[in-house]
Design a protein around this motif. Structure first.
Motif, PDB file in Angstrom:
ATOM      1  N   GLY A  52       0.746  -1.091   0.013  1.00  0.00           N
ATOM      2  CA  GLY A  52      -0.088   0.234  -0.440  1.00  0.00           C
ATOM      3  C   GLY A  52       0.454   1.105   0.007  1.00  0.00           C
ATOM      4  N   ALA A  53       0.366   2.360  -0.318  1.00  0.00           N
ATOM      5  CA  ALA A  53       1.267   3.303  -0.108  1.00  0.00           C
ATOM      6  C   ALA A  53       1.685   3.854   0.477  1.00  0.00           C
ATOM      7  CB  ALA A  53      -0.175   4.651  -0.809  1.00  0.00           C
ATOM      8  N   LYS A  54       1.473   3.714   2.006  1.00  0.00           N
ATOM      9  CA  LYS A  54       1.961   4.376   3.319  1.00  0.00           C
ATOM     10  C   LYS A  54       3.529   3.430   3.692  1.00  0.00           C
ATOM     11  CE  LYS A  54       1.738   2.370   7.546  1.00  0.00           C
ATOM     12  NZ  LYS A  54       0.861   2.165   8.653  1.00  0.00           N
ATOM     13  N   LYS A  55       3.528   2.315   2.832  1.00  0.00           N
ATOM     14  CA  LYS A  55       4.904   1.708   3.146  1.00  0.00           C
ATOM     15  C   LYS A  55       5.879   1.746   2.021  1.00  0.00           C
ATOM     16  CE  LYS A  55       3.682  -1.933   6.902  1.00  0.00           C
ATOM     17  NZ  LYS A  55       4.394  -0.903   7.650  1.00  0.00           N
ATOM     18  N   ALA A  56       5.304   2.518   0.715  1.00  0.00           N
ATOM     19  CA  ALA A  56       5.771   2.296  -0.198  1.00  0.00           C
ATOM     20  C   ALA A  56       6.697   1.991  -1.262  1.00  0.00           C
ATOM     21  CB  ALA A  56       7.339   3.843   0.327  1.00  0.00           C
ATOM     22  N   ARG A 122       6.761   6.011   3.547  1.00  0.00           N
ATOM     23  CA  ARG A 122       6.355   7.148   3.006  1.00  0.00           C
ATOM     24  C   ARG A 122       5.417   8.348   4.131  1.00  0.00           C
ATOM     25  NH1 ARG A 122       3.677   5.698  -1.616  1.00  0.00           N
ATOM     26  NH2 ARG A 122       5.737   6.631  -3.283  1.00  0.00           N
ATOM     27  N   GLY A 123       5.062   7.536   4.658  1.00  0.00           N
ATOM     28  CA  GLY A 123       3.553   7.692   5.790  1.00  0.00           C
ATOM     29  C   GLY A 123       2.519   8.060   5.072  1.00  0.00           C
ATOM     30  N   PRO A 124       1.669   9.076   5.639  1.00  0.00           N
ATOM     31  CA  PRO A 124       2.687   9.025   7.460  1.00  0.00           C
ATOM     32  C   PRO A 124       1.666   7.563   8.092  1.00  0.00           C
ATOM     33  CG  PRO A 124      -0.025   9.546   6.565  1.00  0.00           C
ATOM     34  CD  PRO A 124       0.834   9.511   5.194  1.00  0.00           C
ATOM     35  N   GLY A 125       2.017   7.468   9.365  1.00  0.00           N
ATOM     36  CA  GLY A 125       1.144   6.528  10.217  1.00  0.00           C
ATOM     37  C   GLY A 125       2.483   5.234  10.573  1.00  0.00           C
ATOM     38  N   GLU A 126       3.722   5.323  10.059  1.00  0.00           N
ATOM     39  CA  GLU A 126       4.278   4.609  10.059  1.00  0.00           C
ATOM     40  C   GLU A 126       5.269   4.725  11.773  1.00  0.00           C
ATOM     41  OE1 GLU A 126       5.075   0.934   9.455  1.00  0.00           O
ATOM     42  OE2 GLU A 126       5.288   1.315   7.803  1.00  0.00           O
ATOM     43  N   THR A 127       4.136   4.389  12.648  1.00  0.00           N
ATOM     44  CA  THR A 127       4.705   5.083  13.682  1.00  0.00           C
ATOM     45  C   THR A 127       5.632   3.836  14.196  1.00  0.00           C
ATOM     46  OG1 THR A 127       3.226   3.324  14.517  1.00  0.00           O
ATOM     47  CG2 THR A 127       2.995   5.489  14.587  1.00  0.00           C
ATOM     48  N   TRP A 128       6.264   2.816  13.715  1.00  0.00           N
ATOM     49  CA  TRP A 128       7.530   2.286  14.839  1.00  0.00           C
ATOM     50  C   TRP A 128       7.979   1.570  13.098  1.00  0.00           C
ATOM     51  CZ3 TRP A 128      10.851   2.639  18.558  1.00  0.00           C
ATOM     52  CH2 TRP A 128      11.585   1.326  18.509  1.00  0.00           C
ATOM     53  N   GLY A 129       7.451   0.150  12.671  1.00  0.00           N
ATOM     54  CA  GLY A 129       7.573  -0.663  11.911  1.00  0.00           C
ATOM     55  C   GLY A 129       8.480  -1.772  12.528  1.00  0.00           C
ATOM     56  N   VAL A 163      19.757   5.416   6.891  1.00  0.00           N
ATOM     57  CA  VAL A 163      18.156   5.910   6.532  1.00  0.00           C
ATOM     58  C   VAL A 163      18.504   6.625   5.636  1.00  0.00           C
ATOM     59  CG1 VAL A 163      17.144   7.359   8.311  1.00  0.00           C
ATOM     60  CG2 VAL A 163      18.442   5.624   9.055  1.00  0.00           C
ATOM     61  N   CYS A 164      17.696   6.573   5.098  1.00  0.00           N
ATOM     62  CA  CYS A 164      17.250   7.950   3.825  1.00  0.00           C
ATOM     63  C   CYS A 164      16.030   8.543   3.728  1.00  0.00           C
ATOM     64  CB  CYS A 164      17.614   7.120   2.333  1.00  0.00           C
ATOM     65  SG  CYS A 164      15.655   5.595   1.562  1.00  0.00           S
ATOM     66  N   GLU A 165      16.705   9.456   2.787  1.00  0.00           N
ATOM     67  CA  GLU A 165      14.594  10.317   3.160  1.00  0.00           C
ATOM     68  C   GLU A 165      13.723   9.536   2.482  1.00  0.00           C
ATOM     69  OE1 GLU A 165      13.900  14.422   0.322  1.00  0.00           O
ATOM     70  OE2 GLU A 165      16.109  13.966   0.158  1.00  0.00           O
ATOM     71  N   ALA A 166      12.827   9.923   3.048  1.00  0.00           N
ATOM     72  CA  ALA A 166      10.797   9.352   2.773  1.00  0.00           C
ATOM     73  C   ALA A 166      11.612   9.775   1.306  1.00  0.00           C
ATOM     74  CB  ALA A 166      10.484   9.564   3.591  1.00  0.00           C
ATOM     75  N   ALA A 167       9.466   9.250   0.334  1.00  0.00           N
ATOM     76  CA  ALA A 167       9.534  10.001  -0.262  1.00  0.00           C
ATOM     77  C   ALA A 167      11.116  10.315  -1.932  1.00  0.00           C
ATOM     78  CB  ALA A 167       8.863  10.694  -0.788  1.00  0.00           C
ATOM     79  N   SER A 168      11.866   9.726  -2.067  1.00  0.00           N
ATOM     80  CA  SER A 168      13.021   9.833  -2.764  1.00  0.00           C
ATOM     81  C   SER A 168      13.552   9.339  -3.678  1.00  0.00           C
ATOM     82  CB  SER A 168      14.087  10.935  -2.101  1.00  0.00           C
ATOM     83  OG  SER A 168      15.203  11.666  -2.942  1.00  0.00           O
TER      84      SER A 168
END
Length: 218
Positions: A52-56, A122-129, A163-168
């Motif tokens: 799904g979109a949240k987990k990209a 990319r979130g929102p809501g990936e509070t931990w993983g 750790v990399c920049e989200a949505a990039s």
């Protein structure tokens, strides 16, 4: 909250089940890899979670398709609303494999299919993983985005993962390339993951919660 009202209790999993001290899971994973056409010396990036979109997972596929060469694979375990779209995008990619939904009982083997676990949310809501905890217990290095809540606690940059920049897409592709360039270190980084996750057990979590309650109820 001040320091006197905060207590650390690790957000945990059934760590022992994923560690697999009996050693049964590694041969299962090697056999599965070969069935997928993956040689032992090829690097596998693994995504496990809802498509799904949240987990990209779409971002991960885009980044993976920017990599040169063919001695690496992308394995996606899970199902979700992006599944068909992703399969269509990867229809000409022999090195991209979709496993579909996997029962929790099989996840210790699934994580061992990969050489690197990737959660590029990319979130929102990936509070931990919690999948990151699970992969680390399976001795895997991890790549996460800066939107993944556990990143500050569980990822030591360059030691057990990145750790990399989200949505990039570009930054994620660069990080995947770094893994390929340092493939000889991936096993070592996985061992660092395993060492780091030792305190993040259910037993430790329950003990710390009980200790905090005892302190205030006495």
């Amino acid at each position: 909250f001040d320091d006197h009202t905060l207590y650390w209790a690790p957000h945990s999993i059934d760590k022992d089940r994923f560690e697999d001290e009996s050693g049964e899971r590694a041969p299962e994973a090697r056999k599965w890899r070969r069935e997928l056409g993956i040689d032992d010396d090829e690097v596998v990036f693994l995504f496990a979670g809802k498509l799904g979109a949240k987990k990209a997972p779409d971002l991960l596929l885009d980044a993976y398709q920017q990599l040169a060469g063919n001695r690496h694979h992308l394995v996606l375990a899970g199902s979700g609303p992006l599944e068909k779209e992703l399969q269509e995008q990867a229809s000409q990619e022999a090195n991209v494999h979709f496993l579909g939904f996997q029962n929790q009982s099989r996840m210790p083997t699934v994580y061992r299919l990969g050489d690197v676990f990737v959660l590029p949310s990319r979130g929102p809501g990936e509070t931990w993983g919690l999948a990151v905890n699970e992969a680390m217990a399976c001795r895997r290095p991890v790549v996460v985005s800066d939107r993944v809540g556990c990143a500050p606690d569980l990822v030591d940059e360059g030691q057990n993962g990145y750790v990399c920049e989200a949505a990039s897409t570009e930054r994620l592709a660069q990080t995947l390339r770094a893994c390929l360039e340092n493939r000889e270190r991936l096993s070592e980084m996985g061992q660092v993951s395993h060492t780091m996750i030792q305190d993040w057990s259910i037993e430790n979590e329950s003990r710390r919660i009980a200790g905090a309650l005892d302190e205030h109820l006495q």
